[in-house]
Scaffold this motif. Structure first.
Motif, PDB file in Angstrom:
ATOM      1  N   SER A   1       1.403   4.734  -8.690  1.00  0.00           N
ATOM      2  CA  SER A   1       0.593   5.951  -8.877  1.00  0.00           C
ATOM      3  C   SER A   1       1.425   7.019  -9.591  1.00  0.00           C
ATOM      4  O   SER A   1       0.935   7.736 -10.470  1.00  0.00           O
ATOM      5  CB  SER A   1       0.119   6.505  -7.535  1.00  0.00           C
ATOM      6  OG  SER A   1      -0.692   5.563  -6.922  1.00  0.00           O
TER       7      SER A   1
ATOM      8  N   HIS B   1       0.814  -1.212   0.000  1.00  0.00           N
ATOM      9  CA  HIS B   1       0.000   0.000   0.000  1.00  0.00           C
ATOM     10  C   HIS B   1       0.847   1.262   0.000  1.00  0.00           C
ATOM     11  O   HIS B   1       0.628   2.174  -0.795  1.00  0.00           O
ATOM     12  CB  HIS B   1      -0.930  -0.026   1.220  1.00  0.00           C
ATOM     13  CG  HIS B   1      -1.891   1.110   1.248  1.00  0.00           C
ATOM     14  ND1 HIS B   1      -1.613   2.268   1.928  1.00  0.00           N
ATOM     15  CD2 HIS B   1      -3.087   1.279   0.644  1.00  0.00           C
ATOM     16  CE1 HIS B   1      -2.629   3.101   1.764  1.00  0.00           C
ATOM     17  NE2 HIS B   1      -3.543   2.532   0.983  1.00  0.00           N
ATOM     18  N   ASP B   2       1.833   1.307   0.891  1.00  0.00           N
ATOM     19  CA  ASP B   2       2.591   2.543   1.100  1.00  0.00           C
ATOM     20  C   ASP B   2       3.721   2.740   0.100  1.00  0.00           C
ATOM     21  O   ASP B   2       4.091   3.868  -0.200  1.00  0.00           O
ATOM     22  CB  ASP B   2       3.199   2.580   2.515  1.00  0.00           C
ATOM     23  CG  ASP B   2       2.120   2.555   3.571  1.00  0.00           C
ATOM     24  OD1 ASP B   2       0.943   2.757   3.207  1.00  0.00           O
ATOM     25  OD2 ASP B   2       2.452   2.332   4.753  1.00  0.00           O
ATOM     26  N   ASN B   3       4.284   1.676  -0.372  1.00  0.00           N
ATOM     27  CA  ASN B   3       5.468   1.799  -1.218  1.00  0.00           C
ATOM     28  C   ASN B   3       5.155   1.511  -2.688  1.00  0.00           C
ATOM     29  O   ASN B   3       5.175   2.421  -3.525  1.00  0.00           O
ATOM     30  CB  ASN B   3       6.541   0.848  -0.678  1.00  0.00           C
ATOM     31  CG  ASN B   3       7.903   1.155  -1.236  1.00  0.00           C
ATOM     32  OD1 ASN B   3       8.048   2.071  -2.044  1.00  0.00           O
ATOM     33  ND2 ASN B   3       8.894   0.408  -0.826  1.00  0.00           N
TER      34      ASN B   3
ATOM     35  N   ASN C   1       2.367   0.780  -4.270  1.00  0.00           N
ATOM     36  CA  ASN C   1       1.212   1.516  -4.803  1.00  0.00           C
ATOM     37  C   ASN C   1       1.567   2.976  -5.101  1.00  0.00           C
ATOM     38  O   ASN C   1       1.115   3.538  -6.098  1.00  0.00           O
ATOM     39  CB  ASN C   1       0.060   1.459  -3.802  1.00  0.00           C
ATOM     40  CG  ASN C   1      -1.071   0.595  -4.326  1.00  0.00           C
ATOM     41  OD1 ASN C   1      -0.902  -0.094  -5.327  1.00  0.00           O
ATOM     42  ND2 ASN C   1      -2.215   0.641  -3.669  1.00  0.00           N
ATOM     43  N   GLN C   2       2.372   3.568  -4.231  1.00  0.00           N
ATOM     44  CA  GLN C   2       2.782   4.961  -4.437  1.00  0.00           C
ATOM     45  C   GLN C   2       3.611   5.098  -5.715  1.00  0.00           C
ATOM     46  O   GLN C   2       3.401   6.019  -6.508  1.00  0.00           O
ATOM     47  CB  GLN C   2       3.618   5.465  -3.243  1.00  0.00           C
ATOM     48  CG  GLN C   2       2.866   5.515  -1.917  1.00  0.00           C
ATOM     49  CD  GLN C   2       1.642   6.397  -1.996  1.00  0.00           C
ATOM     50  OE1 GLN C   2       1.666   7.450  -2.654  1.00  0.00           O
ATOM     51  NE2 GLN C   2       0.551   5.965  -1.375  1.00  0.00           N
TER      52      GLN C   2
ATOM     53  N   ARG D   1      -4.229  -2.743  -4.115  1.00  0.00           N
ATOM     54  CA  ARG D   1      -4.925  -2.171  -2.961  1.00  0.00           C
ATOM     55  C   ARG D   1      -5.840  -3.224  -2.327  1.00  0.00           C
ATOM     56  O   ARG D   1      -5.882  -3.377  -1.114  1.00  0.00           O
ATOM     57  CB  ARG D   1      -5.727  -0.935  -3.400  1.00  0.00           C
ATOM     58  CG  ARG D   1      -6.229  -0.123  -2.202  1.00  0.00           C
ATOM     59  CD  ARG D   1      -6.895   1.151  -2.623  1.00  0.00           C
ATOM     60  NE  ARG D   1      -5.990   2.062  -3.304  1.00  0.00           N
ATOM     61  CZ  ARG D   1      -6.293   2.728  -4.422  1.00  0.00           C
ATOM     62  NH1 ARG D   1      -7.467   2.583  -4.989  1.00  0.00           N
ATOM     63  NH2 ARG D   1      -5.419   3.545  -4.972  1.00  0.00           N
TER      64      ARG D   1
END
Lengths: 278, 220
Positions: free
Chosen positions: A86, A78-80, A82-83, A121
């Motif tokens: 994005s 989620h934090d790494n 996915n960023q 996600r």
């Protein structure tokens, strides 16, 4: 000089002393045997309790480690990742080219990246302990069923009967992991086209059943990965005081059934309860 | 059946038990290895006793010496069976005490030509104590194996039976002699008890296995 004929009084002394002696000796031996066997049973019972406690603690520790790993991986996704994805998506959106064929390709890639972001996600959520406990068992399973249906891997059906009641965070988490393991087995090994999941809420008994119409298996033909997956289901169930039963035969699909008495409070050796967080 | 025939059967029985013991020697626990050696020594001592008796018409000197040696062997067997350190020390001390008692007995009470009843009676009392202490130890740490399959149980019960029965036999023998009664039945009774004792020892040596024996830390 030897007198060969003892008197009746002398014979009486001999007989009485010998009888008393043998009665005492036999009595002692019988008493010892009974006492020893009683001790053996007592020891066996104590050893069984110790073994059960140890097994439960071991399983609990294993599940806790597994949960920590899931949470870590979920958070990383989620934090790494996915960023980063994005950011890639944004960069792709910013690229403008004259040639329409190339622009179409870029847009397709952007959509693919967007799809990967959504999938990651979802995966992150299904791994996340907080997410599952926040949504509750029913909602989380509903989400998973939706995802399964959208994936087209299998036609999944969810049936919920009875009034839904909470069973405690840890129990619900473990039940969800059992559900995941069973679904994973179905997708990987069974070749099933239909999957039926039923959650039955009866006041004294909660029942989770996952049935598929796949190829099935016989207990002695299990390979290592599938056998350990099924064993995981049973072990997880034991940790929360539930009973898991797995039934299958060749060509007849597989059914995983978990029964849990929500009123039953099994206590861990450390004094904690499985319906609470560690 | 003549007494010589019974004696020959007795020696044959000792020989068979020795053979059993040595055939299974590697598989036996340390205590029962010593027991096997003790049975062989018993066979030798009983044979010497017979020859000595034929030559000198009195085999009691051999009986005096053997009484002490037999006690030492039995005590060492118990030494390896018990796990309590204090008890182990007590057993070692008892061997020296018995040796001193045997010397005192020869010097002051029963001469070399007389039956060493004092040494034997004292030995039997000590055997009973050892046996009861070992039963106590067994109760504190019961093994998983069935009691009737445990060589330790049969050995200990055999020792208790032998020591107490022979003690009773000696007491009755003394009573019979004092009252000038025929001691023949008591002699046959002691023969029967001896036969039972050695047969059970044979069984013990047959069923003992150091790998499944969890009786004592010093037993391997």
């Amino acid at each position: 000089m030897i007198n060969n004929a003892p008197t009746s009084g002398e014979l009486y002394v001999v007989l009485v002393s010998a009888t008393v002696f043998f009665v005492f000796l036999s009595g002692f031996i019988i008493y010892f045997i009974i006492l020893y066997q009683k001790k053996q049973l007592q020891n066996k019972a104590e050893r069984e309790v110790l073994e059960a406690n140890f097994k439960q603690e071991f399983l609990k520790a294993r599940l806790e480690i597994q949960e920590e790993t899931f949470t870590y991986v979920g958070r990383e996704l989620h934090d790494n990742i996915n960023q980063v994805l994005s950011f890639v998506k944004l960069n792709l959106a910013m690229i403008k080219v004259e040639e329409s064929a190339q622009q179409t390709k870029i847009n397709e890639n952007r959509d693919l990246v967007a799809q990967v972001i959504t999938d990651l996600r979802d995966l992150s959520k299904s791994l996340s302990f907080e997410h599952i406990t926040k949504l509750g068992l029913v909602k989380t399973i509903e989400n998973e069923v939706d995802k399964l249906n959208k994936s087209g891997l299998v036609d999944a059906e969810l049936i919920i009967t009875g009034d839904i009641y909470p069973m405690g965070e840890q129990r619900e988490l473990v039940l969800f992991r059992i559900f995941q393991e069973a679904v994973n087995n179905t997708i990987k090994h069974s070749g099933a086209s239909h999957l039926k999941i039923s959650l039955q809420y009866i006041p004294e008994m909660f029942n989770l059943t996952i049935e598929d119409d796949g190829v099935g298996f016989s207990a002695n033909s299990l390979d290592h990965s599938r056998g350990s997956g099924l064993m995981n289901i049973e072990n997880r169930a034991t940790v929360i005081g539930a009973v898991a039963s797995i039934s299958s035969s060749r060509g007849d699909g597989c059914s995983v059934n978990v029964n849990l008495n929500p009123l039953l409070q099994i206590k861990y050796i450390d004094g904690k309860y499985p319906n609470r967080l560690s | 059946m003549s007494f010589d025939t019974i004696y020959a059967i007795y020696l044959l029985l000792l020989l068979i038990i020795s053979v059993i013991g040595f055939a299974r020697f590697k598989r036996l626990s340390k205590a029962f290895k010593i027991l096997t050696v003790m049975i062989l020594c018993t066979l030798i001592s009983e044979s010497i006793k017979k020859v000595y008796g034929r030559v000198y018409h009195n085999n009691m000197p051999v009986a005096h010496i053997w009484a002490v040696i037999e006690f030492a062997f039995s005590a060492v067997v118990y030494y390896y069976l018990v796990s309590n350190a204090i008890l182990k020390k007590a057993i070692v001390i008892s061997i020296f005490a018995m040796f001193l008692l045997a010397i005192a007995n020869v010097l002051f009470f029963e001469k070399l030509s007389q039956f060493p009843s004092l040494t034997l009676e004292a030995s039997h009392i000590v055997y009973v104590v050892y046996s009861l202490l070992l039963f106590r130890q067994m109760l504190f740490a019961p093994a998983e194996q069935s009691l009737f399959r445990q060589s330790l149980f049969w050995f200990n019960i055999n020792m208790l039976f032998y020591a107490t029965t022979m003690f009773l036999n000696f007491a009755l023998m003394s009573y019979f002699i004092q009252n000038k009664l025929d001691v023949g039945p008591l002699v046959y009774f002691s023969v029967v008890v001896n036969f039972i004792f050695y047969i059970v020892i044979g069984v013990v040596l047959l069923i003992d296995n150091s790998k499944v024996n969890v009786i004592s830390v010093n037993n391997d």
